[in-house]
Design an enzyme around this catalytic site. Structure first.
Site, PDB file in Angstrom:
ATOM      1  N   ILE A   5       0.871  -1.173   0.000  1.00  0.00           N
ATOM      2  CA  ILE A   5       0.000   0.000   0.000  1.00  0.00           C
ATOM      3  C   ILE A   5       0.910   1.226   0.000  1.00  0.00           C
ATOM      4  O   ILE A   5       2.084   1.144   0.367  1.00  0.00           O
ATOM      5  CB  ILE A   5      -0.978   0.029   1.205  1.00  0.00           C
ATOM      6  CG1 ILE A   5      -0.224  -0.028   2.546  1.00  0.00           C
ATOM      7  CG2 ILE A   5      -1.967  -1.117   1.122  1.00  0.00           C
ATOM      8  CD1 ILE A   5      -1.149   0.052   3.758  1.00  0.00           C
ATOM      9  N   ASP A   6       0.385   2.351  -0.447  1.00  0.00           N
ATOM     10  CA  ASP A   6       1.204   3.553  -0.589  1.00  0.00           C
ATOM     11  C   ASP A   6       1.742   4.040   0.754  1.00  0.00           C
ATOM     12  O   ASP A   6       1.153   3.789   1.817  1.00  0.00           O
ATOM     13  CB  ASP A   6       0.394   4.672  -1.237  1.00  0.00           C
ATOM     14  CG  ASP A   6      -0.012   4.344  -2.665  1.00  0.00           C
ATOM     15  OD1 ASP A   6       0.644   3.490  -3.285  1.00  0.00           O
ATOM     16  OD2 ASP A   6      -0.996   4.947  -3.151  1.00  0.00           O
ATOM     17  N   LYS A   7       2.833   4.777   0.678  1.00  0.00           N
ATOM     18  CA  LYS A   7       3.492   5.299   1.874  1.00  0.00           C
ATOM     19  C   LYS A   7       2.538   6.087   2.767  1.00  0.00           C
ATOM     20  O   LYS A   7       2.563   5.944   3.997  1.00  0.00           O
ATOM     21  CB  LYS A   7       4.669   6.191   1.455  1.00  0.00           C
ATOM     22  CG  LYS A   7       5.408   6.854   2.604  1.00  0.00           C
ATOM     23  CD  LYS A   7       6.546   7.717   2.085  1.00  0.00           C
ATOM     24  CE  LYS A   7       7.262   8.427   3.232  1.00  0.00           C
ATOM     25  NZ  LYS A   7       8.383   9.279   2.733  1.00  0.00           N
ATOM     26  N   ARG A  14      -6.620   6.376  -5.839  1.00  0.00           N
ATOM     27  CA  ARG A  14      -6.334   7.806  -5.884  1.00  0.00           C
ATOM     28  C   ARG A  14      -6.582   8.365  -7.291  1.00  0.00           C
ATOM     29  O   ARG A  14      -7.196   9.427  -7.461  1.00  0.00           O
ATOM     30  CB  ARG A  14      -4.888   8.051  -5.439  1.00  0.00           C
ATOM     31  CG  ARG A  14      -4.642   7.600  -4.010  1.00  0.00           C
ATOM     32  CD  ARG A  14      -3.164   7.469  -3.673  1.00  0.00           C
ATOM     33  NE  ARG A  14      -2.487   8.754  -3.714  1.00  0.00           N
ATOM     34  CZ  ARG A  14      -1.177   8.895  -3.504  1.00  0.00           C
ATOM     35  NH1 ARG A  14      -0.427   7.834  -3.264  1.00  0.00           N
ATOM     36  NH2 ARG A  14      -0.620  10.098  -3.548  1.00  0.00           N
ATOM     37  N   THR A  23      -0.781   5.901   2.768  1.00  0.00           N
ATOM     38  CA  THR A  23      -2.002   5.168   3.096  1.00  0.00           C
ATOM     39  C   THR A  23      -1.785   4.422   4.402  1.00  0.00           C
ATOM     40  O   THR A  23      -0.747   3.796   4.593  1.00  0.00           O
ATOM     41  CB  THR A  23      -2.357   4.166   1.978  1.00  0.00           C
ATOM     42  OG1 THR A  23      -2.531   4.872   0.750  1.00  0.00           O
ATOM     43  CG2 THR A  23      -3.628   3.400   2.310  1.00  0.00           C
TER      44      THR A  23
END
Length: 368
Positions: free
Chosen positions: A181-183, A285, A185
């Site tokens: 998962i994104d940094k 996103r 998130t």
């Protein structure tokens, strides 16, 4: 560095080629890799490939000179580095309270050690324990804090994959990332504690047996209130974000997201439940920006001109990997874990009057 050949490991089955390179050569930029692949310098089993191609165990990957330092050998396991075990026969559902927790709650300080390297391993183990939502002998589910990267890269030195070095066993094997998962998130991140578990869980993600629900806060109220977003996504030329692409465009991948409005604050802000069917980079996103409701606090995709952040809200990405449901790798039922709201989202919920405790993200989520 001369041309080398590496063999794909069992636990890397089905991994995208670009992700495989990210794991083995984290400092290699995506743009550089694209050029190497496009010119045929990177090959799999002697054949030309795309960055989106998936590798299988036993395949040989030809790696040309990359202009990078050779990856360092794995550090020796810390003596006595073991993770605790929880649960009995089969996986148990583990759910955190919906109340907020700080983005990186400081764990209790471990006993001081004179050796800085040993002390760092002890601190990393304590931190991982402090963010663990569920654990048994096969898997862990972490509550990844806002701002902590999952993997390393240029200028990123502290990340989940690196912290897992502290949990190496006596054979030098460390827990493995199953997905990313994104940094920025927050929320549920699944970790496999063995090659077997990693392989089985990866297959569950590829076959879409895993059910993931995300929560987000966006400006405005999407219409219709429940819907499906289906586009093709490709990496933007600046390599920093994804863009909506045309079908058939080079490197474009199909992406599908279901969304539903859970609650709203007049017509100004909405709380959304999101169910990604596919798992493309920045998918949620990019998709929400595409329907003109970008996620609050998104530094890459929020593009509404002259929009002012309401008082009392923090300008941080309001995206939570809220819940993960996936079959246990040993066939013992399912792993069902929920993550609490990070501090900045809990503050926003309080200001806007959203009540997370009254909502079940799986029962009410849009269907895929």
């Amino acid at each position: 560095m001369a041309v080398v050949t590496r063999t794909v490991a069992e636990d890397e089955a089905g991994m995208r080629l670009d992700r495989w390179f990210k794991v083995h050569y984290p400092d290699l930029s995506f743009g550089h890799l694209q050029k190497l692949v496009r010119t045929g310098q990177v090959r799999v089993d002697g054949g030309r490939v795309k960055t989106s191609s998936r590798v299988e165990p036993g395949q040989s990957v030809r790696i040309p000179p990359l202009g990078l330092e050779e990856p360092e050998a794995a550090a020796a396991p810390a003596k006595g580095a073991r993770s605790g075990e929880a649960g009995k026969d089969g996986a148990r559902a583990a759910s955190a309270e919906t109340g907020a927790t700080p983005s990186a709650t400081p764990p209790a300080k471990p006993r001081a050690s004179k050796d800085p390297a040993v002390r760092k391993l002890e601190e990393d183990r304590a931190f991982i324990k402090s963010i663990t939502l569920f654990e048994d002998k096969d898997v862990m589910v972490l509550n990844k804090p806002f701002g902590l990267a999952v993997q390393g890269g240029s200028g990123t030195y502290r990340h989940v994959d690196g912290l897992l070095e502290a949990l190496k066993d006596r054979d030098g094997q460390k827990p493995r990332l199953v997905h990313r998962i994104d940094k920025d998130t927050s929320g549920c991140l699944l970790i496999a504690k063995s090659r077997l578990a990693a392989s089985v869980l990866a297959k569950s993600f590829r076959s879409r047996e895993a059910r993931k629900v995300y929560w987000a806060v966006v400006p405005g109220v999407p219409k219709p209130r429940q819907g499906r977003i289906s586009t093709y996504l490709a990496r933007d030329e600046d390599e920093e974000k994804m863009r909506v692409a045309r079908h058939g465009e080079d490197e474009a991948s199909h992406a599908i997201t279901y969304y539903a409005v859970v609650d709203q604050a007049a017509q100004k802000m909405s709380w959304l439940s999101l169910k990604p069917v596919t798992g493309r980079t920045h998918q949620l996103r990019a998709h929400l920006a595409h329907i003109h409701h970008p996620i609050l606090g998104d530094p890459k995709y929020f593009d509404i001109e002259n929009w002012e952040l309401p008082g009392g809200l923090q300008n941080r990405l309001h995206l939570l990997a809220r819940r993960l449901v996936i079959p246990h790798p040993r066939g013992n039922g399912v792993i069902d874990v929920s993550a609490p709201l990070p501090q900045h989202m809990a503050q926003t919920f309080a200001v806007l009057g959203f009540d997370a405790s009254q909502y079940d993200p799986i029962l009410e989520a849009p269907e895929g």
